[in-house]
Motif scaffolding. Structure first.
Motif: not given
Length: 204
Positions: A57-67, A191-193, A197-204
């Protein structure tokens, strides 16, 4: 928190930013979750024995992200997935307290559907020729009962974290996920996400 401590942790401004994450406790801010398309529901391709996903959730935690996390039960079409949501938004919840931890099992399609309903909007996956489901399950149980922390541990005096990113990374590391980049304590999820770099990247 003094400057000497920050230098010893080697985190500097990243630590300060990460403490902001702790104020919202990795709890995602509300966002619209679009429906999952048919192409996004297809199973992981390839012949790897295992596979793992990180949900964001890129906008989670004040836009610092939640995973959150998911991993495939080796050699099957079943996945196990979950997250630490920390609904109280507290910087510290002692071991055994309610940190909003959950996990469940299902198909790849069911996993994507559950994460979409949970308002995760992005996910990254990778195949893994190594996997250890038993160790990953044990780590899931551990992260669910170890409490939540961003800041100074009242038991040890150490500046550290046990948040949503730590839970995700620790579970996937226990699974022996290939191409899993390190996630230092007090690191920022978004930042960690980007280091995957070798992972796929898709949207839900």
């Amino acid at each position: 928190m003094n400057s000497g401590l920050l230098r010893r942790t080697g985190l500097g401004l990243m630590t300060v930013a990460a403490l902001v994450v702790g104020v919202t406790g990795c709890r995602p801010t509300p966002s619209h979750a679009a429906g999952v398309t048919g192409s996004q529901l297809r199973t992981m391709t390839g012949t790897a024995a295992g596979a793992a996903c990180v949900f964001v959730k890129p906008d989670g935690a004040q836009k610092l992200g939640h995973v959150g996390w998911g991993f495939r039960v080796t050699g099957t079409d079943t996945w196990e997935y979950g997250a630490v949501e920390n609904p109280s938004n507290r910087l510290y919840t002692p071991p055994g307290g309610d940190i909003g931890a959950w996990h469940t099992t299902g198909s790849y399609a069911r996993m994507l559907g559950r994460m979409t309903r949970g308002e995760y909007s992005r996910y990254r996956c990778t195949g893994s020729s190594t996997s250890d489901v038993t160790a990953a399950r044990a780590m899931v149980r551990q992260v669910e009962r170890r409490g939540f922390l961003v800041g100074v541990d009242p038991r040890t005096g150490e500046l550290t974290s046990r948040d949503c990113l730590d839970a995700t990374y620790d579970v996937l590391r226990a699974y022996r996920t290939r191409h899993l980049t390190p996630a230092p304590r007090l690191y920022i999820p978004n930042v960690w996400v980007e280091t995957l770099v070798l992972w796929s990247d898709r949207t839900l």
